[in-house]
Write a protein that holds these residues in place. Structure first.
Motif, PDB file in Angstrom:
ATOM      1  N   SER A 104       0.824  -1.203   0.000  1.00  0.00           N
ATOM      2  CA  SER A 104       0.000   0.000   0.000  1.00  0.00           C
ATOM      3  C   SER A 104       0.865   1.263   0.000  1.00  0.00           C
ATOM      4  CB  SER A 104      -0.917  -0.010   1.225  1.00  0.00           C
ATOM      5  OG  SER A 104      -1.684   1.148   1.278  1.00  0.00           O
ATOM      6  N   ASP A 105       1.919   1.261   0.822  1.00  0.00           N
ATOM      7  CA  ASP A 105       2.815   2.422   0.906  1.00  0.00           C
ATOM      8  C   ASP A 105       3.483   2.719  -0.436  1.00  0.00           C
ATOM      9  OD1 ASP A 105       2.199   2.676   3.580  1.00  0.00           O
ATOM     10  OD2 ASP A 105       4.094   1.809   4.300  1.00  0.00           O
ATOM     11  N   THR A 106       3.786   1.678  -1.188  1.00  0.00           N
ATOM     12  CA  THR A 106       4.458   1.859  -2.474  1.00  0.00           C
ATOM     13  C   THR A 106       3.466   1.983  -3.624  1.00  0.00           C
ATOM     14  OG1 THR A 106       4.693  -0.539  -2.717  1.00  0.00           O
ATOM     15  CG2 THR A 106       6.556   0.666  -1.766  1.00  0.00           C
ATOM     16  N   GLN A 107       2.187   1.902  -3.308  1.00  0.00           N
ATOM     17  CA  GLN A 107       1.089   2.067  -4.277  1.00  0.00           C
ATOM     18  C   GLN A 107       1.155   1.068  -5.424  1.00  0.00           C
ATOM     19  OE1 GLN A 107       1.143   6.242  -5.256  1.00  0.00           O
ATOM     20  NE2 GLN A 107       0.291   6.791  -3.273  1.00  0.00           N
ATOM     21  N   LEU A 108       1.630  -0.144  -5.122  1.00  0.00           N
ATOM     22  CA  LEU A 108       1.598  -1.208  -6.115  1.00  0.00           C
ATOM     23  C   LEU A 108       0.184  -1.780  -6.168  1.00  0.00           C
ATOM     24  CD1 LEU A 108       4.996  -2.964  -5.388  1.00  0.00           C
ATOM     25  CD2 LEU A 108       4.381  -1.608  -7.400  1.00  0.00           C
TER      26      LEU A 108
END
Length: 164
Positions: free
Chosen positions: A108-112
């Motif tokens: 989620s943090d890396t928006q994958l």
């Protein structure tokens, strides 16, 4: 024989058979470190790393074009580390949930565009499987993981199961 099999924590290897596409279509083998050195914390790290690796494989495997939709991944896991002299079942279940939560947080943090949406816990022995159901219920009613997961607390019997 090649010396590349996972061993240390945060190493893993993905094994697939794209010609078969059987259920399951593959496996992720996580390194658990030296024998006798496994703890709940190191198991959670190993699971987070293996879960990220599996999730990333779903981004590149078989996709013809990038999709704005988040892929929902399902994983199955053995009840890891609960054999002779290993971790208590409760610690293994807690580490599994913690590892998957960490992997999802990082994705989620890396928006994958991938999310681990479902985890199935597989155990050969009925008594240990029942302990896992109890541990899962306890982990999800008390503590920090209760907001991250919901659970079906039914034990599903499958061929090959063993009683003791």
């Amino acid at each position: 024989m090649l010396g590349i099999y996972p061993g240390p924590i945060e190493t893993c290897q993905v094994f697939t058979d794209p010609e078969q596409w059987s259920r399951p279509p593959g496996a992720v083998v996580a390194g658990l470190g030296p024998i006798g050195g496994l703890s709940a914390a190191s198991l959670a790290r190993a699971i987070a790393h293996a879960s990220l690796t599996a999730a990333l494989g779903h981004l590149t495997g078989g996709a013809s074009a990038p999709s704005p939709e988040v892929r929902q991944v399902s994983l199955s896991s053995l009840l890891i580390g609960t054999g002779q002299g290993g971790l208590p079942v409760r610690d293994s279940v807690q580490a599994l949930l913690t590892g998957v939560q960490r992997a999802n947080d990082r994705l989620s943090d890396t928006q994958l565009a991938v999310h681990i949406a479902e985890i199935e816990v597989v155990e050969l022995w009925q008594d240990r499987a029942l302990q896992a159901v109890e541990a899962l219920e306890s982990s999800l009613t008390n503590g920090e993981l209760s907001d991250s997961f919901t659970a079906d607390l039914r034990l599903e019997e499958r061929p090959g199961r063993q009683r003791r």
